[in-house]
Design a protein around this motif. Structure first.
Motif, PDB file in Angstrom:
ATOM      1  N   SER A   1       2.599 -17.979 -10.215  1.00  0.00           N
ATOM      2  CA  SER A   1       3.931 -18.134 -10.796  1.00  0.00           C
ATOM      3  C   SER A   1       4.551 -16.813 -11.226  1.00  0.00           C
ATOM      4  N   ASP A   2       3.766 -15.744 -11.233  1.00  0.00           N
ATOM      5  CA  ASP A   2       4.281 -14.438 -11.656  1.00  0.00           C
ATOM      6  C   ASP A   2       5.049 -13.772 -10.527  1.00  0.00           C
ATOM      7  N   TYR A   3       5.974 -12.910 -10.912  1.00  0.00           N
ATOM      8  CA  TYR A   3       6.719 -12.110  -9.952  1.00  0.00           C
ATOM      9  C   TYR A   3       6.021 -10.763  -9.739  1.00  0.00           C
ATOM     10  N   MET A   4       6.361 -10.116  -8.643  1.00  0.00           N
ATOM     11  CA  MET A   4       5.725  -8.842  -8.315  1.00  0.00           C
ATOM     12  C   MET A   4       5.918  -7.850  -9.467  1.00  0.00           C
TER      13      MET A   4
ATOM     14  N   GLN B   1       0.798  -1.222   0.000  1.00  0.00           N
ATOM     15  CA  GLN B   1       0.000   0.000   0.000  1.00  0.00           C
ATOM     16  C   GLN B   1       0.834   1.277   0.000  1.00  0.00           C
ATOM     17  N   VAL B   2       2.107   1.182   0.344  1.00  0.00           N
ATOM     18  CA  VAL B   2       2.936   2.392   0.443  1.00  0.00           C
ATOM     19  C   VAL B   2       4.157   2.301  -0.478  1.00  0.00           C
ATOM     20  N   CYS B   3       4.961   1.267  -0.306  1.00  0.00           N
ATOM     21  CA  CYS B   3       6.259   1.214  -0.975  1.00  0.00           C
ATOM     22  C   CYS B   3       6.184   0.814  -2.444  1.00  0.00           C
ATOM     23  N   ALA B   4       5.156   0.022  -2.806  1.00  0.00           N
ATOM     24  CA  ALA B   4       5.095  -0.517  -4.167  1.00  0.00           C
ATOM     25  C   ALA B   4       4.883   0.562  -5.217  1.00  0.00           C
ATOM     26  N   ALA B   5       4.510   1.758  -4.814  1.00  0.00           N
ATOM     27  CA  ALA B   5       4.307   2.837  -5.781  1.00  0.00           C
ATOM     28  C   ALA B   5       5.622   3.255  -6.431  1.00  0.00           C
ATOM     29  N   CYS B   6       6.749   3.033  -5.749  1.00  0.00           N
ATOM     30  CA  CYS B   6       8.048   3.456  -6.289  1.00  0.00           C
ATOM     31  C   CYS B   6       9.062   2.317  -6.349  1.00  0.00           C
ATOM     32  N   HIS B   7       8.998   1.388  -5.409  1.00  0.00           N
ATOM     33  CA  HIS B   7      10.026   0.347  -5.296  1.00  0.00           C
ATOM     34  C   HIS B   7       9.500  -0.993  -5.812  1.00  0.00           C
ATOM     35  N   SER B   8      10.393  -1.730  -6.432  1.00  0.00           N
ATOM     36  CA  SER B   8      10.049  -3.036  -6.988  1.00  0.00           C
ATOM     37  C   SER B   8      10.544  -4.159  -6.086  1.00  0.00           C
ATOM     38  N   LEU B   9       9.985  -5.353  -6.345  1.00  0.00           N
ATOM     39  CA  LEU B   9      10.454  -6.595  -5.732  1.00  0.00           C
ATOM     40  C   LEU B   9      10.624  -7.601  -6.874  1.00  0.00           C
ATOM     41  N   ASN B  10      11.670  -7.406  -7.651  1.00  0.00           N
ATOM     42  CA  ASN B  10      11.833  -8.162  -8.891  1.00  0.00           C
ATOM     43  C   ASN B  10      12.041  -9.656  -8.665  1.00  0.00           C
ATOM     44  N   TYR B  11      12.509 -10.057  -7.481  1.00  0.00           N
ATOM     45  CA  TYR B  11      12.878 -11.450  -7.259  1.00  0.00           C
ATOM     46  C   TYR B  11      11.929 -12.164  -6.307  1.00  0.00           C
ATOM     47  N   LEU B  12      10.753 -11.589  -6.102  1.00  0.00           N
ATOM     48  CA  LEU B  12       9.761 -12.218  -5.222  1.00  0.00           C
ATOM     49  C   LEU B  12       8.528 -12.575  -6.037  1.00  0.00           C
ATOM     50  N   ALA B  13       8.192 -13.854  -6.059  1.00  0.00           N
ATOM     51  CA  ALA B  13       7.000 -14.332  -6.765  1.00  0.00           C
ATOM     52  C   ALA B  13       5.836 -14.429  -5.783  1.00  0.00           C
ATOM     53  N   PHE B  14       4.619 -14.368  -6.324  1.00  0.00           N
ATOM     54  CA  PHE B  14       3.436 -14.465  -5.465  1.00  0.00           C
ATOM     55  C   PHE B  14       3.380 -15.810  -4.761  1.00  0.00           C
ATOM     56  N   ARG B  15       3.917 -16.857  -5.378  1.00  0.00           N
ATOM     57  CA  ARG B  15       3.875 -18.185  -4.762  1.00  0.00           C
ATOM     58  C   ARG B  15       4.713 -18.254  -3.488  1.00  0.00           C
ATOM     59  N   SER B  16       5.656 -17.326  -3.322  1.00  0.00           N
ATOM     60  CA  SER B  16       6.491 -17.334  -2.115  1.00  0.00           C
ATOM     61  C   SER B  16       5.686 -17.004  -0.865  1.00  0.00           C
ATOM     62  N   LEU B  17       4.547 -16.340  -1.047  1.00  0.00           N
ATOM     63  CA  LEU B  17       3.711 -15.977   0.097  1.00  0.00           C
ATOM     64  C   LEU B  17       2.938 -17.161   0.651  1.00  0.00           C
ATOM     65  N   VAL B  18       2.727 -18.174  -0.197  1.00  0.00           N
ATOM     66  CA  VAL B  18       1.886 -19.306   0.181  1.00  0.00           C
ATOM     67  C   VAL B  18       2.561 -20.112   1.286  1.00  0.00           C
TER      68      VAL B  18
END
Length: 300
Positions: A149-152, A96-113
């Motif tokens: 399987s997609d990344y952020m 909600q705050v950081c994603a507007a400017c900063h990326s997480l290129n190496y984190l996939a949605f599946r990592s949250l599971v």
């Protein structure tokens, strides 16, 4: 063969003991002045090594920068794990705050599971993102809802667009930001809570802000965290320090997703060593007992 081996070992032991005795005699023959000089040299060398080690940790930054304090994060303990609830809240802060400017290129949605979210929750979060895919049968790229399987997704298409939107500054990717900065999560927390008015005599350029813990103390990122800027799902009071603590913990997890597993392996290693060391000691005593108890006589 055995007797020859025992004689060789015994003779070597006698030579070592004889050498130690000679060194002790040589040192005992030193004059008082030499002994004082030798002791002083050893003390100065030890004090210098200790001072260098202390300065490495306390004055790592330049004299114009503040050293990052050490905060009591729970996961800093030898056998303590990351706070999963804090990691989940930290992801909410990033989203909600950081994603507007900063990326997480190496984190996939599946990592949250299985760590911060259930599979259904992670799928819902991924579906909210629009991912560019293609080409389709017409040779064109298209947008689709995200999958596990997609990344952020990135906030900007390229670095030039990111610089143009941030007054020439390039927001760093946060995937490994914690282990890429001296101070780790302490540095992240300090920067996020280290915005102050410039002191007297310090001038800050337009588009920059004074931050006591950022290298150079002039940062292009405006203060992002304020009290109650978001509302936590679990009802935790969203104070500025709580927001900074949670997002710093989340970024520790993104930088080291196997943090808890490594500590578990370390704990198992300690338990294994606790059993193995006494066995090795007993084996050593049993193996060398007949050698140490043997009386060796040599003809002059």
């Amino acid at each position: 063969m055995t007797s020859t081996l025992c004689r060789n070992i015994g003779s070597k032991l006698l030579l070592v003991q004889h050498g130690r005795h000679l060194r002790k005699q040589q040192i005992s023959h030193f004059s008082r002045a030499k002994k004082i000089a030798l002791g002083t040299s050893a003390f100065v060398a030890g004090a210098g090594a200790f001072t260098a080690l202390a300065l490495h940790y306390s004055v790592h930054a330049s004299e114009d920068e503040l050293h990052t304090p050490s905060y009591p994060f729970k996961h800093k303990g030898t056998f303590t794990t990351l706070d999963t609830a804090s990691v989940r809240r930290g992801f909410q802060v990033y989203q909600q705050v950081c994603a507007a400017c900063h990326s997480l290129n190496y984190l996939a949605f599946r990592s949250l599971v299985g760590y911060t979210h259930t599979e259904e929750e992670a799928k819902a979060i991924a579906a909210e993102a629009q991912i560019e895919d293609g080409p389709n049968e017409k040779g064109k790229m298209f947008m689709r809802p995200g999958k596990l399987s997609d990344y952020m997704p990135k906030p900007y298409k390229n670095d030039e667009e990111a610089r143009a939107a941030n007054n020439g500054a390039l927001p760093p990717d946060l995937s490994y930001i914690v282990i890429a900065r001296h101070g780790n999560e302490d540095y992240i927390f300090s920067v996020l809570t280290g915005y102050y008015d410039p002191p007297a005599g310090v001038s800050i350029a337009d588009g920059q802000y004074f931050n006591a813990y950022f290298p150079g103390q002039a940062i292009s990122m405006a203060q992002a965290l304020y009290n109650e800027i978001i509302e936590y799902e679990d009802g935790t009071p969203a104070t500025q320090s709580q927001l900074a603590k949670d997002v710093a913990t989340f970024l520790r997890w993104t930088s080291e997703p196997h943090h808890d597993e490594k500590k578990l392996y370390g704990f198992r290693l300690v338990l294994f060593a606790a059993m193995l060391v006494p066995l090795c000691w007993y084996l050593k005593k049993r193996t060398f007992s007949h050698i140490k108890s043997k009386k060796l006589a040599f003809k002059a």
